[in-house]
Every structure is written in C-alpha cells, then in structure tokens.
Design an enzyme around this catalytic site. Structure first.
Site, PDB file in Angstrom:
ATOM      1  N   GLU A 293       0.937  -0.935   0.249  1.00 22.73           N
ATOM      2  CA  GLU A 293       0.049   0.283   0.031  1.00 22.73           C
ATOM      3  C   GLU A 293       0.942   1.113   0.305  1.00 22.73           C
ATOM      4  O   GLU A 293       1.708   1.111   0.893  1.00 22.73           O
ATOM      5  CB  GLU A 293      -0.597   0.214   1.293  1.00 22.73           C
ATOM      6  CG  GLU A 293      -2.364  -1.719   1.519  1.00 22.73           C
ATOM      7  CD  GLU A 293      -2.857  -1.452   0.001  1.00 22.73           C
ATOM      8  OE1 GLU A 293      -2.541  -0.658  -0.814  1.00 22.73           O
ATOM      9  OE2 GLU A 293      -2.746  -2.280  -0.220  1.00 22.73           O
ATOM     10  N   CYS A 329      -1.345   8.655   4.735  1.00 21.39           N
ATOM     11  CA  CYS A 329      -1.614   7.850   4.047  1.00 21.39           C
ATOM     12  C   CYS A 329      -2.598   8.953   2.737  1.00 21.39           C
ATOM     13  O   CYS A 329      -2.691   9.234   1.532  1.00 21.39           O
ATOM     14  CB  CYS A 329      -1.228   6.782   3.347  1.00 21.39           C
ATOM     15  SG  CYS A 329      -2.323   6.544   3.969  1.00 21.39           S
TER      16      CYS A 329
HETATM   17  P1  NAD Z   1       9.350   5.102   2.956  1.00 22.39           P
HETATM   18  O1  NAD Z   1       8.898   4.192   1.852  1.00 22.39           O
HETATM   19  O2  NAD Z   1      10.017   5.802   3.015  1.00 22.39           O
HETATM   20  O3  NAD Z   1       9.198   4.437   3.615  1.00 22.39           O
HETATM   21  C1  NAD Z   1       8.183   2.754   3.875  1.00 22.39           C
HETATM   22  C2  NAD Z   1       9.232   1.650   4.862  1.00 22.39           C
HETATM   23  O4  NAD Z   1      10.443   0.786   3.648  1.00 22.39           O
HETATM   24  C3  NAD Z   1      10.377   1.829   6.137  1.00 22.39           C
HETATM   25  O5  NAD Z   1      10.372   0.574   6.627  1.00 22.39           O
HETATM   26  C4  NAD Z   1      11.367   2.388   5.557  1.00 22.39           C
HETATM   27  O6  NAD Z   1      12.286   1.651   6.082  1.00 22.39           O
HETATM   28  C5  NAD Z   1      11.644   1.344   4.028  1.00 22.39           C
HETATM   29  N1  NAD Z   1      12.753   1.977   2.731  1.00 22.39           N
HETATM   30  C6  NAD Z   1      12.363   3.329   3.072  1.00 22.39           C
HETATM   31  N2  NAD Z   1      13.597   3.686   1.970  1.00 22.39           N
HETATM   32  C7  NAD Z   1      13.860   2.400   1.515  1.00 22.39           C
HETATM   33  C8  NAD Z   1      15.134   1.620   0.250  1.00 22.39           C
HETATM   34  N3  NAD Z   1      15.062   2.174  -0.779  1.00 22.39           N
HETATM   35  N4  NAD Z   1      14.493   0.720   0.217  1.00 22.39           N
HETATM   36  C9  NAD Z   1      14.034  -0.572   0.690  1.00 22.39           C
HETATM   37  N5  NAD Z   1      13.525  -0.231   1.988  1.00 22.39           N
HETATM   38  C10 NAD Z   1      12.591   1.237   1.915  1.00 22.39           C
HETATM   39  O7  NAD Z   1       7.602   5.531   3.288  1.00 22.39           O
HETATM   40  P2  NAD Z   1       7.121   6.364   4.776  1.00 22.39           P
HETATM   41  O8  NAD Z   1       7.913   7.762   5.115  1.00 22.39           O
HETATM   42  O9  NAD Z   1       7.831   5.204   6.107  1.00 22.39           O
HETATM   43  O10 NAD Z   1       6.335   6.741   4.485  1.00 22.39           O
HETATM   44  C11 NAD Z   1       5.377   7.469   4.231  1.00 22.39           C
HETATM   45  C12 NAD Z   1       4.625   6.575   2.507  1.00 22.39           C
HETATM   46  O11 NAD Z   1       4.071   6.221   2.908  1.00 22.39           O
HETATM   47  C13 NAD Z   1       3.443   8.183   2.129  1.00 22.39           C
HETATM   48  O12 NAD Z   1       4.447   7.279   0.418  1.00 22.39           O
HETATM   49  C14 NAD Z   1       2.186   7.104   2.332  1.00 22.39           C
HETATM   50  O13 NAD Z   1       1.937   7.624   1.435  1.00 22.39           O
HETATM   51  C15 NAD Z   1       2.319   6.059   2.162  1.00 22.39           C
HETATM   52  N6  NAD Z   1       1.664   5.517   3.171  1.00 22.39           N
HETATM   53  C16 NAD Z   1       0.499   4.546   2.355  1.00 22.39           C
HETATM   54  C17 NAD Z   1      -0.377   3.954   2.500  1.00 22.39           C
HETATM   55  C18 NAD Z   1      -1.808   2.863   2.608  1.00 22.39           C
HETATM   56  O14 NAD Z   1      -2.500   2.522   2.993  1.00 22.39           O
HETATM   57  N7  NAD Z   1      -1.174   2.868   1.381  1.00 22.39           N
HETATM   58  C19 NAD Z   1      -0.892   4.356   4.054  1.00 22.39           C
HETATM   59  C20 NAD Z   1       0.030   4.560   5.001  1.00 22.39           C
HETATM   60  C21 NAD Z   1       1.719   5.358   4.470  1.00 22.39           C
END
Ligand code: NAD
Length: 545
Positions: A293, A329
């Site tokens: 998501e 989100c």
């Molecule tokens: P993010 O993508 O930075 O991080 C998400 C996860 O991925 C974390 O565990 C992070 O440590 C890991 N991660 C970060 N960079 C990575 C990489 N290069 N390789 C592998 N893993 C990596 O997201 P965030 O800042 O924690 O959350 C915000 C984002 O999440 C926004 O885009 C938001 O829209 C989305 N979100 C979506 C939903 C949904 O249900 N659609 C819900 C909550 C948040």
C-alpha cells in the site's frame, strides 16, 4: 486438547477515549509521557525471541524537539539478518501446526493488553516518537491497532469456514496453509497500527515473519513487540530487525525462502522492491506474494450544489489536510472547487486554518505537531519555496517552516491556476493543500482531469447536494480512489467499516482491515477424499451395441 467448534468473540470497534481534562485516561497518559520523555531506553533486535545487541547504534529523537533523544537502537547487519530469517523458518512448522484458536487467542490477548495496560504506553510512545497529538495517537496506536487485532481474527475465522461443495460419496475440504517460506514486513512511520498489522496479519494465518520497522517509528514499534511477547507470541514468529532499510531489504529479498512481502510506504520504494523480486526470481523456491500500500495524491472535489454544505466542506479540507501534519496516506492535498463557491469557502478555510495551534504534542492544546524528520522537513520546505516563486500559484495562508527546535511546517493553503501544476500532482506528504478553482460549467471535464492528472488512486471525496452530481462523480472517479467518500473527508478509515487501500500507483489494493488482506497470506490446499472409490476400469457406455 479441545474438540469444540470454537467461535471467536464478535468484534466491535474500540471506543475512542476523549482525554478530557480531569479524566483518568489523561492522568495516566500524562504520567507515562513524563516518564518516557525523561528516560532513554536501548532497543535491541529480537531474533528467535532473544534480544540481540550489535553495538551499531542509531538514535530516536522527538520530531517536535529534536534535541531530545528518546532511545537508541541496535541495528542489524548481514549475520543478524541471516539469523532472523533462519529463526523465522525454524519457528514455522510448530506455529503453522498450532490450532487456529490458539493463534487467535494470542492476538486477542494482545488486543486486550493494548486496550488496557499498554494503552498509555503505545499512545505516549507514538506521541513522542512520531509527534502525534493525543487524539491522533489514540485513534491510531490504540483503537485502530486493537481493531486490526480483533477483526482480523474474526475475518480469519470466516475465511477458514469457506469450504467447497462435495459430491455424493466424497468429501472436499480446503486446508488454509501458510505461504511457503517466510514473510517480510516493512512498515511506514506514519501509523503505529500499520506497523502492528503488517507483521501480525500474516502471522495470524500461520506465517512467520521478519519485521523491519521504520527507523522513525522505532520507539512505539518496540513497545508493540514487547506487548506481543507478553501476549504469548512464541519465539521466532515475529523477528525484529531494524537498521539500514535499503541494505536489510536487499538481503531479505535475495533469500530463496522469501514467501511474501507485506509493505506500506512510498511508491518509489515499493516499485524498487517489486523490481528486485523480479530480478531475483530464479533464486526463489516459490513465487513471493507482493502486497504493497503506497503513496497518494488524495482529493476533495466540490460541486456547485455543495454551497449549502460550505462549513462541512471547509472543515473537511482543514481537518483532512492538516491533522497529523498531512502525513496520512489518505490526507487530501488537492482540491477542486467551483468558482461560485470559492470566495466564501476560501475565507472559511483560511480563517479555520488560522485557528490551528502547532507545537509540542505534550501540550494537549495543540492541534498539530512537527513533521517526522529533517528529510521530510526539507522536502516540504522545498515545495513551499517553489510555491512562493511559481507563476499562477499563490500561498493563501501559511507557507513558513521553522526547524530550529522541531520540524515545524505551518499548515498551508495554496491556490494554483494550473490544475496540472506539480503542487496538484505530486505527493508532498506534509500540511499543504493546493486548490484549483474551476468554472462551474466544467464539472465533468474537471472530474476527468482529477481522475487523470496524478498516477495515484488512494482516497478522494465528492461534496455535493445534487444526487445526479454525486452519481456522475462516483462514475467518472470510479478508478481514481480505492476509498471514496461522499460528503465526508477522505481520511479516518475504520477497520471493519472502510477496508483501506488504493490501486494504480497507490498500491496492490489488498484492503488492510478486511478478509481480502488475509487471503494473500494463505496458500490453500484442496483435499478430496473418496469414501467409495471405483473398483472397475470400464464405463457403462462401453456396453454391447
Ligand atoms: P518510506 O517508503 O520511506 O518507508 C517505508 C518502509 O520502507 C520503511 O520501513 C523504510 O525504512 C523502508 N525503506 C525506506 N527506504 C527504503 C529503500 N531504499 N529500500 C528498502 N526499504 C526502504 O515511507 P514512509 O515515509 O515511512 O511513509 C510514508 C509513505 O507511505 C507515503 O508515501 C504514504 O503515502 C505511504 N503510506 C501509504 C499507506 C497506504 O495505505 N496506501 C499508508 C501509510 C503510508
């Protein structure tokens, strides 16, 4: 051993506590906040139930007071990741073989612990570590996470009851097995409930998990892992490995026993996960299930007939865009408003935004805290700088950022002439909403534009009184949002009521908080038993002519 056909308790949504002055929950929470703010804990990895200290430490700081360190946490390196995967695989046979009612009982107990003793702990750690106000913490770290735990058990029970027909003399059964291999859960910073749900929903279905939380939610996520241990989750079922996200993810995705990925976060990271899984395909013993998501550019769309509902529309825009600093989100970050409504609406939105207090979340009078970290602060500030100088763009209120003590960004309302300006199309993930004012007569064309102008399709709202306008919007925006709201803000989905998720660049739409999500964590086996198998090779049609 029990031979009863057990029924799990009927779930109901956890009531949201008010934390009004003088209430017992407020007193308890304030005490916990003060204690946590004053101490500094050390968070280990948890592998096979054992705490592990690597000595490679990183810090958790308060976003609204970034000089304050709440915790330091040990970070995993390659050997610990290998150990975590091995621990998950070793724990799997016994966990998968455990009767469903036993697994369910662990998660139901976890829900009840969270509803009681752990409530102030999860709320306070979410407030301090992720800068949520008390209400935003309560609806996330307490209520939504309790709901996930209780409702998933009930959804799983329904799923297990789904069985095939049986013809005469036979009995067909569906056996709901765990996936082959282990599941990797990588979770976002913005909801403690999602961090709790992503590892536990596969575990409920008999899977074992390598859990990688967001470094920016480490504080609350740690207390949830503690809670699971107290609830009786066996060692090795959920293994906690925090550290460098890219390194951890690359190593975990390269393991031949990867059975599935349960991810929530940004679109770019999920696309990179998908790509890596594709590249590693030849290594795997099975096809990993990918559930993600991801990002959004959620909208509020008003029709001219919403004029009678102007106050509700203004409140939806302000609450939707600015609660939790726009870091949901589902937060609306673009609005399409008909010219006839705009002058009055603009006045109300600007006035309401002006009343919002921002600051330390330990002061309960504040409506907003800080954004999560310096990188988010810089990214959002960059958009504000752009808005100050771009042609056809006007900041109506807000626009300032101050990172001296905490990562504070003012709630900001922008107007853009161009509906395809980057402020109207890109995910900013901060307290910024951009409005495009359209001619009343261009309702349908503007709906089409709203559908097409971003790659995302997560949440959106239509505000209108005229039923035909609602029907038109619902039809033209059918694929623009996985969660679509009529005369309501597009945030605040409740487990069991509005299963959550979007399509296009917003995710695989596997609807967290519903049985649809659990379907992804099971690999059914069909068992046919023939009670009276045939004893002759020939068929009647072969008889004499
Ligand atoms: P993010 O993508 O930075 O991080 C998400 C996860 O991925 C974390 O565990 C992070 O440590 C890991 N991660 C970060 N960079 C990575 C990489 N290069 N390789 C592998 N893993 C990596 O997201 P965030 O800042 O924690 O959350 C915000 C984002 O999440 C926004 O885009 C938001 O829209 C989305 N979100 C979506 C939903 C949904 O249900 N659609 C819900 C909550 C948040």
């Amino acid at each position: 051993m029990s031979h009863a056909s057990a029924r799990v308790p009927m779930p109901a949504n956890e009531p949201v506590l008010a934390y009004a002055p003088g209430s017992p929950e407020r007193t308890e929470l304030k005490k916990t906040l003060a204690r946590m703010a004053a101490e500094r804990i050390e968070i280990p990895l948890i592998i096979g139930g054992q705490p592990l200290h690597t000595g490679k430490l990183a810090e958790v700081r308060m976003p609204h007071d970034h000089g304050q360190v709440l915790a330091s946490f040990h970070q995993a390196e390659a050997p610990q990741l290998q150990a975590a995967i091995e621990a998950a695989l070793a724990a799997k046979p016994a966990w998968e073989a455990l009767d469903f009612t036993e697994r369910a009982a662990i998660f139901l107990r976890a829900a009840d612990l969270l509803a009681t003793r752990y409530r102030p702990i999860l709320n306070a750690s979410t407030m301090l570590g992720q800068s949520k106000t008390v209400h935003q913490a309560e609806i996330d770290a307490a209520c939504e996470l309790i709901d996930f735990l209780r409702f998933n058990v009930a959804f799983a029970e329904r799923l297990l009851a789904e069985q095939p027909n049986s013809a005469a003399l036979t009995w067909n059964q569906l056996d709901y097995r765990a996936l082959d291999g282990f599941v990797y859960a990588a979770t976002p910073f913005n909801f403690t409930s999602i961090a709790g749900n992503l590892p536990t929903s596969p575990a409920l279905m008999g899977n074992t998990v390598v859990f990688k939380p967001s470094p920016s939610a480490m504080f609350s996520n740690w207390y949830f892992v503690e809670l699971l241990r107290e609830a009786g989750l066996p060692s090795g079922v959920i293994n906690l490995v925090q550290g460098d996200p890219a390194m951890i993810t690359a190593q975990v995705l390269s393991h031949p026993d990867l059975g599935g990925v349960h991810f929530t976060g940004s679109t770019a990271v999920f696309k990179s996960i998908w790509r890596t899984v594709g590249e590693n395909m030849a290594k795997y013993h099975q096809y990993p299930r990918l559930v993600g998501e991801t990002g959004g550019k959620d909208f509020i769309f008003a029709h001219a007939s919403a004029g009678e509902e102007l106050e509700a529309l203004a409140v939806a825009m302000v609450r939707g865009a600015f609660e939790y600093q726009g870091q949901k989100c589902s937060a609306p970050s673009r609005a399409f408003i008909p010219a006839s409504l705009w002058p009055k609406l603009r006045e109300r939105v600007v006035a309401l935004t002006g009343t919002l207090k921002m600051g330390d979340v330990q002061d309960f009078r504040n409506f907003m805290g800080a954004v999560i970290h310096e990188a988010a602060f810089k990214k959002i500030s960059g958009y504000l700088e752009y808005a100050k100088n771009a042609a056809g763009v006007k900041i109506l209120t807000g626009g300032k950022a101050d990172g001296k003590r905490g990562w504070f960004i003012e709630p900001t309302v922008i107007q853009s002439e161009d509906p395809k300006n980057r402020l109207m199309c890109e995910e900013i993930f901060g307290p910024v909403i951009t409005v495009h004012v359209y001619p009343d007569a261009a309702y349908e064309d503007t709906l089409r534009l709203c559908d097409q102008s971003t790659p995302y399709a997560l949440t959106g709202s239509i505000f209108a009184r005229e039923r035909s306008a609602i029907a038109t919007a619902s039809q033209l925006l059918r694929h623009a949002a996985g969660n679509f709201y009529i005369n309501d803000k597009p945030t605040g989905a409740v487990v069991g009521q509005q299963p959550f998720g979007g399509s296009r660049a917003s995710g695989t739409n596997d609807k967290a908080g519903s049985f649809l999500n659990l379907v992804r964590w099971t690999s059914p086996r069909v068992i046919k038993e023939n009670f009276v198998p045939p004893t002759a090779v020939g068929y009647p049609f072969q008889g004499a002519e």
